[in-house]
Design a protein around this motif. Structure first.
Motif, PDB file in Angstrom:
ATOM      1  N   GLY A 135       4.822 -14.484 -12.355  1.00  0.00           N
ATOM      2  CA  GLY A 135       6.181 -14.073 -11.993  1.00  0.00           C
ATOM      3  C   GLY A 135       6.587 -12.620 -12.579  1.00  0.00           C
ATOM      4  O   GLY A 135       7.280 -11.950 -12.611  1.00  0.00           O
ATOM      5  N   GLU A 136       5.268 -11.925 -13.065  1.00  0.00           N
ATOM      6  CA  GLU A 136       5.329 -10.437 -13.521  1.00  0.00           C
ATOM      7  C   GLU A 136       5.181  -9.610 -12.386  1.00  0.00           C
ATOM      8  O   GLU A 136       4.481  -9.825 -11.320  1.00  0.00           O
ATOM      9  CB  GLU A 136       4.075 -10.205 -14.513  1.00  0.00           C
ATOM     10  N   ILE A 137       5.938  -8.711 -12.370  1.00  0.00           N
ATOM     11  CA  ILE A 137       5.998  -7.495 -11.397  1.00  0.00           C
ATOM     12  C   ILE A 137       4.848  -6.860 -11.346  1.00  0.00           C
ATOM     13  O   ILE A 137       4.041  -6.685 -12.314  1.00  0.00           O
ATOM     14  CB  ILE A 137       7.293  -6.478 -11.516  1.00  0.00           C
ATOM     15  N   VAL A 138       4.214  -6.542 -10.090  1.00  0.00           N
ATOM     16  CA  VAL A 138       3.009  -5.605  -9.953  1.00  0.00           C
ATOM     17  C   VAL A 138       3.436  -4.508  -9.073  1.00  0.00           C
ATOM     18  O   VAL A 138       3.934  -4.395  -7.959  1.00  0.00           O
ATOM     19  CB  VAL A 138       1.936  -6.499  -9.139  1.00  0.00           C
ATOM     20  N   ALA A 139       3.367  -3.150  -9.833  1.00  0.00           N
ATOM     21  CA  ALA A 139       3.760  -1.950  -9.288  1.00  0.00           C
ATOM     22  C   ALA A 139       2.704  -1.546  -8.516  1.00  0.00           C
ATOM     23  O   ALA A 139       1.679  -1.647  -8.702  1.00  0.00           O
ATOM     24  CB  ALA A 139       3.993  -1.265 -10.359  1.00  0.00           C
ATOM     25  N   PRO A 140       3.213  -0.968  -7.097  1.00  0.00           N
ATOM     26  CA  PRO A 140       2.225  -0.171  -6.417  1.00  0.00           C
ATOM     27  C   PRO A 140       1.482   0.943  -6.924  1.00  0.00           C
ATOM     28  O   PRO A 140       2.210   1.653  -7.961  1.00  0.00           O
ATOM     29  CB  PRO A 140       3.025   0.130  -5.184  1.00  0.00           C
ATOM     30  N   PRO A 141       0.477   1.528  -6.669  1.00  0.00           N
ATOM     31  CA  PRO A 141       0.143   2.961  -7.126  1.00  0.00           C
ATOM     32  C   PRO A 141       0.859   3.964  -6.917  1.00  0.00           C
ATOM     33  O   PRO A 141       1.357   3.991  -5.582  1.00  0.00           O
ATOM     34  CB  PRO A 141      -1.519   3.014  -6.673  1.00  0.00           C
ATOM     35  N   LYS A 142       1.005   5.082  -7.735  1.00  0.00           N
ATOM     36  CA  LYS A 142       2.044   6.058  -7.475  1.00  0.00           C
ATOM     37  C   LYS A 142       1.148   6.907  -6.289  1.00  0.00           C
ATOM     38  O   LYS A 142       0.115   7.402  -6.626  1.00  0.00           O
ATOM     39  CB  LYS A 142       2.298   6.864  -8.783  1.00  0.00           C
ATOM     40  N   PRO A 143       1.885   7.265  -5.155  1.00  0.00           N
ATOM     41  CA  PRO A 143       1.169   8.091  -4.230  1.00  0.00           C
ATOM     42  C   PRO A 143       1.307   9.507  -4.639  1.00  0.00           C
ATOM     43  O   PRO A 143       1.997  10.196  -5.413  1.00  0.00           O
ATOM     44  CB  PRO A 143       2.072   7.800  -3.082  1.00  0.00           C
ATOM     45  N   GLN A 144       0.308  10.347  -4.443  1.00  0.00           N
ATOM     46  CA  GLN A 144      -0.051  11.799  -4.620  1.00  0.00           C
ATOM     47  C   GLN A 144       0.995  12.262  -3.533  1.00  0.00           C
ATOM     48  O   GLN A 144       1.103  12.196  -2.497  1.00  0.00           O
ATOM     49  CB  GLN A 144      -1.364  12.181  -4.406  1.00  0.00           C
ATOM     50  N   ASP A 145       1.626  13.182  -4.311  1.00  0.00           N
ATOM     51  CA  ASP A 145       2.677  14.239  -3.368  1.00  0.00           C
ATOM     52  C   ASP A 145       2.149  15.353  -3.153  1.00  0.00           C
ATOM     53  O   ASP A 145       1.169  15.936  -3.919  1.00  0.00           O
ATOM     54  CB  ASP A 145       3.861  14.314  -4.276  1.00  0.00           C
ATOM     55  N   ARG A 146       2.530  16.008  -2.174  1.00  0.00           N
ATOM     56  CA  ARG A 146       2.080  17.463  -1.792  1.00  0.00           C
ATOM     57  C   ARG A 146       3.457  18.274  -1.363  1.00  0.00           C
ATOM     58  O   ARG A 146       4.466  17.738  -1.083  1.00  0.00           O
ATOM     59  CB  ARG A 146       1.371  17.576  -0.687  1.00  0.00           C
ATOM     60  N   VAL A 147       3.146  19.548  -1.954  1.00  0.00           N
ATOM     61  CA  VAL A 147       4.468  20.402  -1.665  1.00  0.00           C
ATOM     62  C   VAL A 147       4.076  21.464  -0.869  1.00  0.00           C
ATOM     63  O   VAL A 147       2.909  22.075  -0.824  1.00  0.00           O
ATOM     64  CB  VAL A 147       4.832  21.132  -3.016  1.00  0.00           C
ATOM     65  N   LEU A 148       5.033  21.858   0.203  1.00  0.00           N
ATOM     66  CA  LEU A 148       4.688  22.928   1.110  1.00  0.00           C
ATOM     67  C   LEU A 148       4.714  24.294   0.346  1.00  0.00           C
ATOM     68  O   LEU A 148       5.593  24.457  -0.460  1.00  0.00           O
ATOM     69  CB  LEU A 148       5.883  23.052   1.978  1.00  0.00           C
ATOM     70  N   SER A 149       3.637  25.091   0.691  1.00  0.00           N
ATOM     71  CA  SER A 149       3.410  26.346  -0.115  1.00  0.00           C
ATOM     72  C   SER A 149       4.127  27.523   1.323  1.00  0.00           C
ATOM     73  O   SER A 149       3.668  27.374   2.173  1.00  0.00           O
ATOM     74  CB  SER A 149       1.775  26.972  -0.131  1.00  0.00           C
TER      75      SER A 149
ATOM     76  N   GLN B 203       0.709  -1.200  -0.124  1.00  0.00           N
ATOM     77  CA  GLN B 203       0.063   0.054   0.000  1.00  0.00           C
ATOM     78  C   GLN B 203       0.945   1.198   0.116  1.00  0.00           C
ATOM     79  O   GLN B 203       1.771   1.433   0.753  1.00  0.00           O
ATOM     80  CB  GLN B 203      -0.934   0.008   1.071  1.00  0.00           C
ATOM     81  N   SER B 204       0.624   2.131  -1.219  1.00  0.00           N
ATOM     82  CA  SER B 204       1.455   3.380  -1.001  1.00  0.00           C
ATOM     83  C   SER B 204       0.683   4.244   0.105  1.00  0.00           C
ATOM     84  O   SER B 204      -0.638   4.278   0.309  1.00  0.00           O
ATOM     85  CB  SER B 204       1.341   3.834  -2.223  1.00  0.00           C
ATOM     86  N   ARG B 205       1.391   5.233   0.543  1.00  0.00           N
ATOM     87  CA  ARG B 205       0.814   6.201   1.294  1.00  0.00           C
ATOM     88  C   ARG B 205       1.121   7.689   0.699  1.00  0.00           C
ATOM     89  O   ARG B 205       2.059   8.069   0.283  1.00  0.00           O
ATOM     90  CB  ARG B 205       1.619   6.127   2.608  1.00  0.00           C
ATOM     91  N   GLN B 206       0.051   8.441   0.673  1.00  0.00           N
ATOM     92  CA  GLN B 206       0.053   9.724   0.088  1.00  0.00           C
ATOM     93  C   GLN B 206       0.532  10.717   1.064  1.00  0.00           C
ATOM     94  O   GLN B 206       0.580  10.510   2.188  1.00  0.00           O
ATOM     95  CB  GLN B 206      -1.521  10.349  -0.092  1.00  0.00           C
ATOM     96  N   ALA B 207       1.431  11.700   0.346  1.00  0.00           N
ATOM     97  CA  ALA B 207       1.955  12.809   1.342  1.00  0.00           C
ATOM     98  C   ALA B 207       0.834  13.366   1.713  1.00  0.00           C
ATOM     99  O   ALA B 207      -0.251  13.630   1.415  1.00  0.00           O
ATOM    100  CB  ALA B 207       2.885  13.602   0.314  1.00  0.00           C
ATOM    101  N   ARG B 208       1.335  13.792   3.163  1.00  0.00           N
ATOM    102  CA  ARG B 208       0.223  14.807   3.752  1.00  0.00           C
ATOM    103  C   ARG B 208       0.890  15.924   4.642  1.00  0.00           C
ATOM    104  O   ARG B 208       2.122  15.907   4.789  1.00  0.00           O
ATOM    105  CB  ARG B 208      -0.541  13.973   4.770  1.00  0.00           C
ATOM    106  N   LEU B 209       0.171  16.807   4.802  1.00  0.00           N
ATOM    107  CA  LEU B 209       0.925  18.320   5.382  1.00  0.00           C
ATOM    108  C   LEU B 209       0.246  18.312   6.996  1.00  0.00           C
ATOM    109  O   LEU B 209      -1.095  18.144   7.222  1.00  0.00           O
ATOM    110  CB  LEU B 209       0.434  19.550   4.771  1.00  0.00           C
TER     111      LEU B 209
END
Length: 558
Positions: free
Chosen positions: A224-238, A162-168
């Motif tokens: 045997g095929e690789i299963v990639a995790p979902p790309k987590p959403q990033d957040r940038v500090l304003s 499980q990917s974890r989204q970025a958070r502020l």
């Protein structure tokens, strides 16, 4: 019984039924089946249709000349055959599982564990194989009847982590949140009259932390095929004014000056805001380039102008607020209705103008023009309110009321109660949303009327010209008039097309406009979507109101 026997073919793949001098009365399919099942060939696949054909053949032979006293030659017919075991697989969704299906053999050896493993490898199943279940299948194969289908999940892939989204994470209490969050008493109740001290931050104090995203672990499927995790959403500090990224931690926002923390999108700013207790005759009116924080109330007759936010801890009385950003009032707005007003004057003594949002616990006798959402936690009474969305909701069903005055949402209105039991006139008017379109339609109607009048006059002039006596000058005049008429008719066609386009645009917008009443709707309320004010004629429980043709229609709440 010597007259009936079963024999295997030389290659052992078929079983022959051999009959001679049988009692035809006992010669039935059931009899032959029972005889077959007590032989050593009973594990072969019995061909029921062949039994019927063998009986028919025997009876036909018995009727042939020379066989009156019994057959001279036996009847030989293939009635059973060897069938190998059948193996197949079924893949689950996204190849994350594999089921093995084995149909056991008839008269042939069943597959061994090695056979099953080799089949899986041949079909590409190489990962996540459960060896214990393979052993279990082999045990079952040897203890079930021929032709039994065994199905088991023998392999499972490994899902991606499980990917974890970025958070502020906010590390201070922004002043807007402070004014919207009353102080909690020791007994767990809330003091609606005490919002606590407005916090100040010092240089270097942590304001907000970015928790970086985490990418889940790679998985695999049964092939045997690789299963990639979902790309987590990033957040940038304003990084707002008065704040900066920490020199020692790129994920930490700190104050670069002493001041008041203010929330902005995905960040915090530190304002060197103008702070004052009450705004009254002692302070005079305030006109400030930035944010104004009033730790008390704005008293009657005063005004506050700010290019930034205006944040008031207590009350806005009969005073004016002009803000370049949001307006937050911790307790409430308490204005009065003016006794005399001119046509262009506000009818109420409390006024707010801002291109952003407005929040107050309650609003009474106020005129508000906002470019964002207007939120009142308790009620709006006898006011003139305009905003993109108007929200008057409270967990307490006896709150969240709109009674009297005019509310002018541009998109939606949500409240617990709309109107009152005494049927006080309360207007909901969306028509401000269409002021531009209605002006354009009015201009088009006026323009078309003028041009149609000109066309009618020119056509009447053409009818009066006597073509028989027309000379060259008259013919030229007729041509010019005809050309002008054609030009004006083309212009009218364009105006009609533009009018149709505007009407279509208005209809499209109207379809998305909505009033939502959670608890009660009363007569005395009038709803205007474009031009026509439609009265509510009976009391209703919670409902949704939308436009329908020139009127309104009601829907039950979901």
């Amino acid at each position: 019984m010597n007259n009936l026997r079963f024999e295997a073919s030389e290659d052992g793949k078929e079983i022959h039924l051999i009959m001679i001098n049988m009692d035809q009365a006992s010669l039935t399919v059931e009899f032959l089946r029972n005889q077959f099942n007590i032989t050593e060939f009973r594990s072969f696949y019995l061909l029921e249709s062949s039994l019927i054909k063998a009986i028919s053949l025997y009876k036909n032979k018995a009727l042939e000349p020379g066989n009156e006293n019994g057959l001279t030659e036996p009847v030989d017919f293939v009635v059973a055959e060897r069938r190998d075991a059948m193996i197949s697989i079924e893949l689950g969704e996204n190849k994350m599982s594999c089921s093995l299906l084995v149909e056991t053999a008839y008269g042939a050896p069943n597959p061994t564990r090695e056979n099953l493993k080799a089949y899986l490898t041949k079909t590409g199943i190489i990962k996540g194989i459960n060896e214990t279940i393979l052993d279990s299948i082999c045990t079952k194969i040897d203890n079930v009847a021929p032709g039994t289908v065994i199905k088991e999940i023998v392999a499972n892939g490994k899902p991606a982590g499980q990917s974890r989204q970025a958070r502020l994470e906010v590390l201070v209490m922004p002043v807007q949140d402070r004014l919207m969050k009353p102080k909690l008493r020791n007994d767990g109740t809330v003091d609606m009259h005490d919002f606590g001290e407005i916090e100040m931050v010092e240089v270097g104090e942590a304001l907000m932390k970015r928790i970086p995203p985490v990418v889940g672990e790679l998985g695999f499927n049964v092939m045997g095929e690789i299963v990639a995790p979902p790309k987590p959403q990033d957040r940038v500090l304003s990084v707002g004014e008065g704040a900066e990224i920490s020199a020692t931690d790129k994920n930490l926002l700190v104050a670069s000056r002493r001041g008041v923390p203010l929330k902005i999108d995905d960040g915090i700013m530190v304002s060197d805001a103008y702070c004052v207790g009450d705004v009254d005759l002692n302070t005079g009116n305030i006109d400030f380039d930035g944010t104004v924080i009033v730790k008390g109330s704005v008293k009657e007759g005063m005004s506050v102008k700010a290019t930034g936010k205006v944040l008031i801890t207590d009350y806005l009385e009969s005073a004016h607020i002009y803000a370049g950003d949001e307006v937050v009032i911790g307790k409430g707005i308490l204005g009065r209705q003016k006794t005399t007003t001119s046509n262009d004057d506000d009818p109420y003594t409390a006024c707010i103008e801002t291109p952003s949002t407005v929040f107050s616990n309650y609003i009474q006798y106020a005129s508000i023009r906002a470019g964002g959402t207007i939120t009142a936690a308790k009620h709006i009474m006898h006011s003139d309110i305009m905003g993109t969305d108007i929200v008057v909701l409270s967990p307490k069903k006896n709150e969240g009321k709109i009674i009297g005055g005019v509310v002018r949402p541009l998109n939606s209105l949500s409240c617990n109660t709309l109107g009152g039991p005494s049927y006080i006139p309360t207007m909901v008017d969306f028509s401000s949303r269409f002021s531009v379109q209605l002006t354009e339609l009015s201009d088009i109607r006026e323009d078309m009327g003028e041009r149609l009048n000109v066309i009618r006059g020119m056509k009447e002039a053409l009818r009066r010209i006597d073509d028989k006596s027309a000379g060259g000058d008259v013919a030229e005049q007729v041509s010019k008039i005809a050309n002008t008429v054609a030009h004006f008719e083309a212009v009218i066609k364009e105006l009609k097309a533009k009018r149709a386009s505007i009407i279509e645009e208005v209809s499209r917008i109207v379809d998305n406009l909505e009033v939502t009443v959670q608890k009660a709707l009363f007569p005395g309320v009038q709803v205007t979507f474009v031009q026509n004010a439609v009265p509510v004629k009976q009391e209703r429980d919670g409902c949704r109101i939308k436009a329908k043709d020139d009127g309104i229609t009601y829907f039950t709440l979901d």
